[in-house]
Design a protein around this motif. Structure first.
Motif, PDB file in Angstrom:
ATOM      1  N   PRO A 182      47.487  45.992  42.604  1.00 60.73           N
ATOM      2  CA  PRO A 182      46.675  45.211  42.856  1.00 60.73           C
ATOM      3  C   PRO A 182      45.469  45.429  43.420  1.00 60.73           C
ATOM      4  O   PRO A 182      44.465  44.212  43.056  1.00 60.73           O
ATOM      5  CB  PRO A 182      47.186  44.918  44.588  1.00 60.73           C
ATOM      6  CG  PRO A 182      48.895  45.152  44.004  1.00 60.73           C
ATOM      7  CD  PRO A 182      48.404  46.765  43.420  1.00 60.73           C
TER       8      PRO A 182
ATOM      9  N   ILE B  10      48.040  38.407  47.462  1.00 64.68           N
ATOM     10  CA  ILE B  10      49.342  39.503  46.485  1.00 64.68           C
ATOM     11  C   ILE B  10      48.685  41.423  47.220  1.00 64.68           C
ATOM     12  O   ILE B  10      49.908  41.883  47.790  1.00 64.68           O
ATOM     13  CB  ILE B  10      48.772  39.797  45.212  1.00 64.68           C
ATOM     14  CG1 ILE B  10      49.349  37.876  44.903  1.00 64.68           C
ATOM     15  CG2 ILE B  10      49.906  40.311  45.252  1.00 64.68           C
ATOM     16  CD1 ILE B  10      49.285  37.759  43.831  1.00 64.68           C
ATOM     17  N   MET B  11      47.585  40.993  47.377  1.00 66.44           N
ATOM     18  CA  MET B  11      47.116  43.018  47.617  1.00 66.44           C
ATOM     19  C   MET B  11      47.364  43.223  49.584  1.00 66.44           C
ATOM     20  O   MET B  11      48.233  44.366  49.657  1.00 66.44           O
ATOM     21  CB  MET B  11      46.249  42.831  47.298  1.00 66.44           C
ATOM     22  CG  MET B  11      45.547  44.789  48.153  1.00 66.44           C
ATOM     23  SD  MET B  11      43.446  44.861  47.646  1.00 66.44           S
ATOM     24  CE  MET B  11      43.630  46.541  48.244  1.00 66.44           C
TER      25      MET B  11
ATOM     26  N   MET C 192      44.633  37.204  44.344  1.00 66.47           N
ATOM     27  CA  MET C 192      44.878  38.360  44.180  1.00 66.47           C
ATOM     28  C   MET C 192      44.911  39.185  45.285  1.00 66.47           C
ATOM     29  O   MET C 192      45.497  40.324  45.999  1.00 66.47           O
ATOM     30  CB  MET C 192      44.159  39.004  43.410  1.00 66.47           C
ATOM     31  CG  MET C 192      44.308  38.576  41.838  1.00 66.47           C
ATOM     32  SD  MET C 192      46.192  38.847  41.900  1.00 66.47           S
ATOM     33  CE  MET C 192      46.583  41.082  42.373  1.00 66.47           C
TER      34      MET C 192
ATOM     35  N   SER D 114      53.360  35.071  40.806  1.00 68.29           N
ATOM     36  CA  SER D 114      53.314  36.690  40.117  1.00 68.29           C
ATOM     37  C   SER D 114      53.937  37.112  40.309  1.00 68.29           C
ATOM     38  O   SER D 114      54.172  38.342  39.060  1.00 68.29           O
ATOM     39  CB  SER D 114      51.733  37.632  41.549  1.00 68.29           C
ATOM     40  OG  SER D 114      52.163  38.752  40.670  1.00 68.29           O
TER      41      SER D 114
ATOM     42  N   LYS E 171      43.396  44.910  39.692  1.00 67.19           N
ATOM     43  CA  LYS E 171      43.670  43.177  39.791  1.00 67.19           C
ATOM     44  C   LYS E 171      42.146  42.240  40.806  1.00 67.19           C
ATOM     45  O   LYS E 171      41.782  41.475  39.613  1.00 67.19           O
ATOM     46  CB  LYS E 171      44.703  42.908  39.411  1.00 67.19           C
ATOM     47  CG  LYS E 171      45.099  41.302  39.449  1.00 67.19           C
ATOM     48  CD  LYS E 171      44.824  41.429  37.662  1.00 67.19           C
ATOM     49  CE  LYS E 171      44.701  40.059  36.975  1.00 67.19           C
ATOM     50  NZ  LYS E 171      44.705  39.770  35.455  1.00 67.19           N
TER      51      LYS E 171
ATOM     52  N   ARG F   6      53.209  45.961  38.083  1.00 71.30           N
ATOM     53  CA  ARG F   6      52.365  45.612  38.890  1.00 71.30           C
ATOM     54  C   ARG F   6      52.229  47.019  40.416  1.00 71.30           C
ATOM     55  O   ARG F   6      52.282  46.801  41.457  1.00 71.30           O
ATOM     56  CB  ARG F   6      52.808  44.601  39.765  1.00 71.30           C
ATOM     57  CG  ARG F   6      52.395  43.606  39.152  1.00 71.30           C
ATOM     58  CD  ARG F   6      52.958  42.189  39.518  1.00 71.30           C
ATOM     59  NE  ARG F   6      54.049  42.169  39.759  1.00 71.30           N
ATOM     60  CZ  ARG F   6      54.938  41.328  40.333  1.00 71.30           C
ATOM     61  NH1 ARG F   6      54.095  40.252  41.800  1.00 71.30           N
ATOM     62  NH2 ARG F   6      56.396  41.531  41.038  1.00 71.30           N
TER      63      ARG F   6
END
Length: 118
Positions: free
Chosen positions: A32, A79-80, A76, A16, A35, A27
């Motif tokens: 996050p 990532i969050m 995602m 990412s 997305k 971002r």
């Protein structure tokens, strides 16, 4: 605690980072979550196609797209979790995997636990 989800999240965050740098994507903040929501929408569309509820054919290509959209949504989410400082390995243990350690075959909540059932 560090486990396989944390290690996977580290790799996904690196990808990412590369993508965001290449396309100059900000971002920060709620990116996050927003997305993730976008990816869940794409997952829903792929699922509808795979189950024959769109104009597109429910074929092998649709099934492949469903798998890719699942990967996007999971990526995602990880990532969050990283952005929020959440240890997903520990969270999965606390929410789901602790049931494997119970003696009882009947999954009754322990007194004081809220929303313990998956």
């Amino acid at each position: 605690m560090s486990g396989p989800l944390d290690a996977l999240a580290d790799k996904i965050v690196r990808v990412s980072d590369i993508y965001a740098a290449h396309f100059d994507i900000d971002r920060s903040g709620d990116w996050p979550l927003l997305k993730l929501q976008e990816e869940v929408g794409e997952l829903t569309q792929a699922y509808l196609t795979t189950t024959g509820r769109t104009r597109r054919p429910a074929d092998d290509a649709a099934r492949k797209q469903l798998a890719l959209e699942m990967a996007d949504a999971l990526g995602m989410l990880l990532i969050m979790a990283k952005a929020e400082g959440i240890d997903m390995d520990a969270a999965m243990q606390d929410k789901w995997l602790h049931w494997l350690e119970r003696d009882s075959a009947v999954m009754e909540p322990v007194a004081g636990e809220s929303d313990a059932n998956p």
